[in-house]
Write a protein that holds these residues in place. Structure first.
Motif, PDB file in Angstrom:
ATOM      1  N   ALA A  15      -6.395  16.214  -5.237  1.00 26.88           N
ATOM      2  CA  ALA A  15      -6.710  15.127  -4.315  1.00 26.88           C
ATOM      3  C   ALA A  15      -5.460  14.355  -3.949  1.00 26.88           C
ATOM      4  O   ALA A  15      -5.267  13.953  -2.805  1.00 26.88           O
ATOM      5  CB  ALA A  15      -7.737  14.184  -4.941  1.00 26.88           C
ATOM      6  N   ALA A  16      -4.588  14.147  -4.919  1.00 23.18           N
ATOM      7  CA  ALA A  16      -3.371  13.391  -4.656  1.00 23.18           C
ATOM      8  C   ALA A  16      -2.440  14.137  -3.723  1.00 23.18           C
ATOM      9  O   ALA A  16      -1.798  13.553  -2.860  1.00 23.18           O
ATOM     10  CB  ALA A  16      -2.658  13.078  -5.972  1.00 23.18           C
ATOM     11  N   ASP A  17      -2.375  15.455  -3.864  1.00 21.08           N
ATOM     12  CA  ASP A  17      -1.427  16.254  -3.094  1.00 21.08           C
ATOM     13  C   ASP A  17      -1.765  16.318  -1.611  1.00 21.08           C
ATOM     14  O   ASP A  17      -0.885  16.537  -0.790  1.00 21.08           O
ATOM     15  CB  ASP A  17      -1.373  17.678  -3.656  1.00 21.08           C
ATOM     16  CG  ASP A  17      -0.561  17.740  -4.934  1.00 21.08           C
ATOM     17  OD1 ASP A  17      -0.715  18.724  -5.667  1.00 21.08           O
ATOM     18  OD2 ASP A  17       0.208  16.798  -5.205  1.00 21.08           O
ATOM     19  N   GLN A  18      -3.031  16.160  -1.252  1.00 22.20           N
ATOM     20  CA  GLN A  18      -3.400  16.336   0.153  1.00 22.20           C
ATOM     21  C   GLN A  18      -3.204  15.075   0.983  1.00 22.20           C
ATOM     22  O   GLN A  18      -3.459  15.071   2.170  1.00 22.20           O
ATOM     23  CB  GLN A  18      -4.856  16.786   0.255  1.00 22.20           C
ATOM     24  CG  GLN A  18      -5.865  15.704  -0.138  1.00 22.20           C
ATOM     25  CD  GLN A  18      -7.284  16.196   0.043  1.00 22.20           C
ATOM     26  OE1 GLN A  18      -7.512  17.187   0.726  1.00 22.20           O
ATOM     27  NE2 GLN A  18      -8.233  15.515  -0.565  1.00 22.20           N
ATOM     28  N   HIS A  19      -2.729  14.013   0.354  1.00 21.63           N
ATOM     29  CA  HIS A  19      -2.576  12.744   1.062  1.00 21.63           C
ATOM     30  C   HIS A  19      -1.131  12.481   1.437  1.00 21.63           C
ATOM     31  O   HIS A  19      -0.208  12.841   0.717  1.00 21.63           O
ATOM     32  CB  HIS A  19      -3.109  11.593   0.199  1.00 21.63           C
ATOM     33  CG  HIS A  19      -4.554  11.722  -0.129  1.00 21.63           C
ATOM     34  ND1 HIS A  19      -5.054  11.545  -1.391  1.00 21.63           N
ATOM     35  CD2 HIS A  19      -5.620  12.044   0.650  1.00 21.63           C
ATOM     36  CE1 HIS A  19      -6.351  11.734  -1.383  1.00 21.63           C
ATOM     37  NE2 HIS A  19      -6.718  12.041  -0.146  1.00 21.63           N
ATOM     38  N   PHE A  46      -9.587   4.045   2.206  1.00 25.09           N
ATOM     39  CA  PHE A  46      -9.458   5.491   2.351  1.00 25.09           C
ATOM     40  C   PHE A  46      -7.992   5.846   2.536  1.00 25.09           C
ATOM     41  O   PHE A  46      -7.270   5.172   3.288  1.00 25.09           O
ATOM     42  CB  PHE A  46     -10.255   6.005   3.559  1.00 25.09           C
ATOM     43  CG  PHE A  46     -11.747   5.844   3.433  1.00 25.09           C
ATOM     44  CD1 PHE A  46     -12.455   6.520   2.452  1.00 25.09           C
ATOM     45  CD2 PHE A  46     -12.442   5.017   4.305  1.00 25.09           C
ATOM     46  CE1 PHE A  46     -13.835   6.365   2.338  1.00 25.09           C
ATOM     47  CE2 PHE A  46     -13.810   4.863   4.205  1.00 25.09           C
ATOM     48  CZ  PHE A  46     -14.520   5.539   3.213  1.00 25.09           C
ATOM     49  N   LEU A  47      -7.549   6.903   1.894  1.00 24.46           N
ATOM     50  CA  LEU A  47      -6.172   7.372   2.054  1.00 24.46           C
ATOM     51  C   LEU A  47      -6.046   8.211   3.322  1.00 24.46           C
ATOM     52  O   LEU A  47      -7.027   8.752   3.836  1.00 24.46           O
ATOM     53  CB  LEU A  47      -5.753   8.190   0.837  1.00 24.46           C
ATOM     54  CG  LEU A  47      -5.692   7.433  -0.501  1.00 24.46           C
ATOM     55  CD1 LEU A  47      -5.420   8.406  -1.641  1.00 24.46           C
ATOM     56  CD2 LEU A  47      -4.639   6.344  -0.458  1.00 24.46           C
ATOM     57  N   GLY A  84      -2.852  12.864   9.582  1.00 23.58           N
ATOM     58  CA  GLY A  84      -3.067  11.543  10.161  1.00 23.58           C
ATOM     59  C   GLY A  84      -4.495  11.061  10.127  1.00 23.58           C
ATOM     60  O   GLY A  84      -4.756   9.902  10.454  1.00 23.58           O
ATOM     61  N   THR A  85      -5.429  11.918   9.744  1.00 22.44           N
ATOM     62  CA  THR A  85      -6.831  11.506   9.663  1.00 22.44           C
ATOM     63  C   THR A  85      -7.118  10.903   8.289  1.00 22.44           C
ATOM     64  O   THR A  85      -6.365  11.083   7.334  1.00 22.44           O
ATOM     65  CB  THR A  85      -7.765  12.698   9.903  1.00 22.44           C
ATOM     66  OG1 THR A  85      -7.529  13.690   8.881  1.00 22.44           O
ATOM     67  CG2 THR A  85      -7.519  13.306  11.272  1.00 22.44           C
ATOM     68  N   LEU A  86      -8.221  10.187   8.219  1.00 21.75           N
ATOM     69  CA  LEU A  86      -8.603   9.567   6.952  1.00 21.75           C
ATOM     70  C   LEU A  86      -9.378  10.544   6.082  1.00 21.75           C
ATOM     71  O   LEU A  86     -10.209  11.313   6.577  1.00 21.75           O
ATOM     72  CB  LEU A  86      -9.466   8.329   7.205  1.00 21.75           C
ATOM     73  CG  LEU A  86      -8.796   7.130   7.867  1.00 21.75           C
ATOM     74  CD1 LEU A  86      -9.821   6.030   8.101  1.00 21.75           C
ATOM     75  CD2 LEU A  86      -7.641   6.614   7.027  1.00 21.75           C
ATOM     76  N   ASP A  87      -9.118  10.487   4.787  1.00 21.46           N
ATOM     77  CA  ASP A  87      -9.881  11.275   3.830  1.00 21.46           C
ATOM     78  C   ASP A  87     -11.084  10.450   3.390  1.00 21.46           C
ATOM     79  O   ASP A  87     -11.017   9.658   2.449  1.00 21.46           O
ATOM     80  CB  ASP A  87      -9.009  11.625   2.623  1.00 21.46           C
ATOM     81  CG  ASP A  87      -9.778  12.416   1.569  1.00 21.46           C
ATOM     82  OD1 ASP A  87     -10.913  12.837   1.868  1.00 21.46           O
ATOM     83  OD2 ASP A  87      -9.250  12.589   0.454  1.00 21.46           O
TER      84      ASP A  87
END
Length: 647
Positions: free
Chosen positions: A224-228, A281-282, A287-290
Motif C-alpha cells: 500500500a505504501a509503495d503505490q502512493h 486519502f493518499l 495523480g488520482t486519489l487512493d
C-alpha cells in the motif's frame, strides 16, 4: 410571511398565538450597504489602503462592491435557506465505514461556493485563488457566516490551512496540495486537541515517526505504501484528535488535516511539537486519489448543543502517512498562523449571531402587538401597540445592532492589520504589524463572542415565549452562539494571553499605543457640543483610566502573582468595551459628516449616530465595573478554602 398549520380548512391551529407561533422561521438580508460605509474614506479608508499595499483588484471600489453584492446573493439564495433545515437534519456518521454525511442541500451549496471562487478568494493566484486581501475575505466570510454559520466551517478552516502551509510549508508540498486546497476542491482542518488535554498542548501524545517508502519492505502494509506518491519524506502518525470541525464530510473528495504531533526525539512540552499535513486519502503516482483505504478515520461525530450541521469529529491516526510542515519541533510557531486566523474567525462568529438576532428581533418587534406604550397609544387602530414601542424591547434590539455593526468594523480593521503583515516589505515592518494585530486579536475574539452570545439571548428575549420554541429560529441562534466563547481558546485563555503577553510583557508598548490610538480619535471632539462631543469626552476619560490601570497592574503583579489571573478577564473586557467604543465613535463622526452635508436622505447615517449614543449610554458604562474589579486583589478568589465550597 406566515404559514397555516394543520388541515387547510382548519384555519390557524391556535388562534391565540397563531400569528407568532407559526412564523416561517428566520429571515436574512446581506448588509452590503453597511460594508460600503465601513470601507468608505471617512471610516476605514480601505481603497487607499489597498492601493498602498499593491492590491490592484481590491483598490477598485466598483469591483469590491460588485463582489459583495454577488456574495450577498449566494448567501440569501443558497446558504441561508439551509440554516434551519441543516440544524434539524444535522450531520450523520455511517456506523460501518465512518463516513459523515452533511444535511440535504449542503453539497450543492458547497459546489456553488467552489465554482464561484469564494473558497479561494484570498488564496494564491498561481493555484487558482483570487489573491484578494484578508480584509475582503473577512467581509465575505461574515456574510456567509451570518447566513449559515455551521456551513462556513468547511471552507473557512480550509482557508486557514492554506495560509499555514503557504507560510511554513515547502514549495514541493505547496505544489502537491495547493491547487485543490486553494480552490476548495479539497478541504482542510486544524487538529490540536486530544481527549486528555485541551489548551495545554504540551500534553499532546500523538506521535510521528519517520518512514521512507524505500524501506517499505520492513512494514506490514508495504504494498500500500509503495503505490502512493509522496511529495516529500513521509512520517507515520499515531494518536487521537477530538473536536475537529469538518473532520469528515461528503462535500469534497479529500480532506487535508493540519496536525500537531511529537517526533521520537521531541523535547518535553510545547517545544517538542511539530506540524504535519495528513490527508484523508493518499495520492497515487498517476495523480488520482487512493480511495480504497482511508489514511485517517473518523471514530465519532459529536452530538452537540448547537451547530448540528457542522461535523465535529474524533479522528484516529493509525499508521497515517503525513508530511512535515516547517522545521521539526517548531509546530506551535507554525500553528499560530492557523490559530490567529481562526481566532479572527471566531470573533466574526460573534458578529454573525448578533446580526442575525438583530434582523429577526427587529422584524418581529415591528409586527407583534402587546400592551400600549407607556407614554400613550401609538397604534390606535390596532388592538395593541407593536412591542417595538416598549423601551426594554428597543434596548434588546439596539444591543444586537450595536454589537453587530461595531463588531463588524472591529473585525474588518483587524483584517486590515493582517493585510499589512502579509504585504510587509521588511522583517522589522512585519514584526511591528504582527505585534499590533496580536494585541487586538484576543480583544476581538473574547469580547465579540461573549457579546454575540448575549445578543443572541437578547433576540430570544424579544420573541418572548416564541423565542424559546423550535422552528421560529431564535433558540437556534442562541445554541449556535454558545460555542463561540469556547472556540480557539476560551475567554479565560484569551484573557491570560492578553494580560500576560500583550500587556505586562509587551516589548513594543502596545498598551500605550492602544491608549494613544483611542485618544487620537476622541481628542479633536472633546470640546464639541452634542452627542459626538459627549461620547468623545467619555472615551477620552476611559483611555486615561486605561493608562493608569495598566500601571497599577504592574505593581499588583509584583506583589501578588495571583492578581494577574484574577484580573485577567476584567482587563480584557475593559479593553474590549473601550475598543468597541472607539469604533463606534469613528462611525458616528463619519456619519455626522454626511448628515451635516445634507446627504442623509433615508436616515441611514442618523441611525449610526443614535446607535453610537446608545452604546455609550447603555453598554460602555460596563467598562467602569470591569475596571473596578481588575483593581481588586485576588483575596476573595484564592484565599477561600475550596474544600469548604460544597458545605
Amino acid at each position: 410571511m406566515y404559514r397555516r398549520v394543520g388541515k387547510p380548512s382548519s384555519g390557524w391551529a391556535n388562534p391565540a398565538t397563531a400569528l407568532f407561533a407559526s412564523r416561517i422561521g428566520l429571515s436574512y438580508k446581506a448588509r452590503t450597504r453597511d460594508l460600503t460605509f465601513a470601507f468608505s474614506k471617512d471610516v476605514l479608508n480601505m481603497y487607499d489602503h489597498y492601493a498602498a499595499i499593491g492590491a490592484v483588484d481590491a483598490a477598485e471600489k466598483e469591483t469590491v462592491e460588485t463582489l459583495f453584492e454577488e456574495c450577498g446573493k449566494l448567501c440569501t439564495q443558497q446558504l441561508f435557506p439551509l440554516y434551519q433545515s441543516g440544524d434539524v437534519e444535522g450531520c450523520k456518521r455511517h456506523p460501518v465505514d465512518g463516513t459523515v454525511t452533511t444535511p440535504k442541500g449542503f453539497k450543492e451549496a458547497y459546489r456553488s461556493v467552489v465554482e464561484g471562487g469564494w473558497a479561494g478568494i484570498c488564496g494564491p493566484r498561481e493555484f487558482g485563488g483570487l489573491e484578494m486581501p484578508q480584509s475582503i475575505g473577512v467581509a465575505t466570510k461574515e456574510m456567509i457566516g451570518t447566513a449559515n454559520w455551521a456551513f462556513l466551517g468547511y471552507p473557512g478552516l480550509t482557508a486557514g490551512a492554506v495560509s499555514t502551509i503557504d507560510a511554513w510549508g515547502s514549495e514541493v508540498l505547496k505544489q502537491a496540495y495547493f491547487p485543490k486546497l486553494t480552490t476548495g476542491e479539497w478541504t482542510g482542518t486544524m487538529c490540536m486537541t486530544e481527549p486528555h488535554c485541551g489548551t495545554d498542548l504540551g500534553q499532546c501524545r500523538t506521535k510521528a515517526e519517520p518512514f521512507l517508502p524505500a524501506a517499505a519492505a520492513a512494514v506490514s502494509d508495504a504494498s500500500a505504501a509503495d503505490q502512493h506518491h509522496h511529495p516529500i519524506s513521509p512520517y507515520r502518525l499515531h494518536g487521537t484528535k477530538i473536536f475537529i470541525t469538518g473532520g469528515d464530510h461528503d462535500l469534497a473528495e479529500n480532506i487535508v488535516h493540519v496536525v500537531l504531533a511529537k517526533l521520537p526525539d521531541a523535547p518535553p512540552g510545547t517545544k517538542g511539537l511539530s506540524l504535519f499535513l495528513v490527508p484523508k486519502f493518499l495520492t497515487k503516482f498517476d495523480g488520482t486519489l487512493d480511495t480504497t483505504r482511508k489514511n485517517v478515520n473518523c471514530a465519532r461525530a459529536e452530538s452537540k448543543m448547537g451547530m448540528a450541521a457542522s461535523a465535529t469529529c474524533q479522528l484516529e491516526f493509525e499508521n497515517s502517512i503525513g508530511y512535515l510542515i516547517g522545521e521539526p519541533h517548531s509546530g506551535m510557531k507554525a500553528m499560530f498562523t492557523f490559530m490567529n486566523e481562526a481566532r479572527i474567525g471566531a470573533a466574526i462568529q460573534g458578529v454573525c449571531h448578533a446580526e442575525l438576532a438583530f434582523q429577526n428581533a427587529l422584524a418581529y418587534a415591528r409586527e407583534r402587538k402587546s400592551l400600549r406604550g407607556l407614554s400613550g397609544t401609538k397604534e390606535p387602530e390596532a388592538v395593541a401597540d407593536a412591542i417595538i414601542h416598549h423601551p426594554n424591547v428597543r434596548h434588546n434590539i439596539l444591543f444586537c445592532k450595536a454589537i453587530a455593526e461595531g463588531g463588524r468594523l472591529m473585525c474588518l480593521d483587524l483584517a486590515r492589520m493582517v493585510d499589512l503583515i502579509n504585504t510587509a516589505k521588511s522583517d522589522e515592518e512585519r514584526h511591528k504589524f504582527t505585534e499590533e494585530a496580536g494585541f487586538y486579536t484576543p480583544i476581538a475574539k473574547a469580547l465579540l463572542t461573549e457579546l454575540g452570545l448575549e445578543a443572541a439571548s437578547c433576540g430570544v428575549q424579544v420573541f418572548g415565549g416564541h423565542g424559546y420554541i423550535k422552528g421560529n429560529g431564535m433558540e437556534q441562534i442562541l445554541r449556535d452562539a454558545r460555542i463561540g466563547t469556547l472556540y480557539e481558546g476560551t475567554t479565560g485563555v484569551q484573557a491570560l494571553d492578553f494580560i500576560g503577553r500583550k500587556v505586562l510583557k509587551s516589548k513594543t508598548r502596545e498598551p500605550a499605543k492602544f491608549a494613544a490610538r483611542v485618544a487620537a480619535v476622541a481628542k479633536p471632539f472633546v470640546m464639541k457640543s452634542g452627542d459626538i462631543g459627549k461620547c468623545s469626552r467619555q472615551l477620552m476619560r476611559l483611555s486615561l483610566q486605561w493608562r493608569f490601570g495598566v500601571g497599577a497592574l504592574y505593581l499588583n503583579a509584583a506583589k501578588d502573582k495571583e492578581s494577574v489571573g484574577s484580573a485577567s478577564q476584567d482587563v480584557l473586557m475593559f479593553a474590549g468595551y473601550i475598543t468597541l467604543g472607539y469604533y463606534w465613535l469613528r462611525m458616528a463622526i463619519a456619519a455626522q459628516k454626511q448628515i451635516d452635508a445634507g446627504k442623509d436622505v433615508d436616515g441611514f447615517y442618523l441611525a449610526k449616530v443614535t446607535t453610537c449614543k446608545f452604546y455609550f449610554d447603555r453598554i460602555l458604562p460596563r467598562a467602569t465595573a470591569h475596571y473596578d474589579m481588575m483593581m481588586l486583589p485576588a483575596t476573595s478568589l484564592m484565599k477561600t478554602d475550596q474544600t469548604k465550597w460544597d458545605m
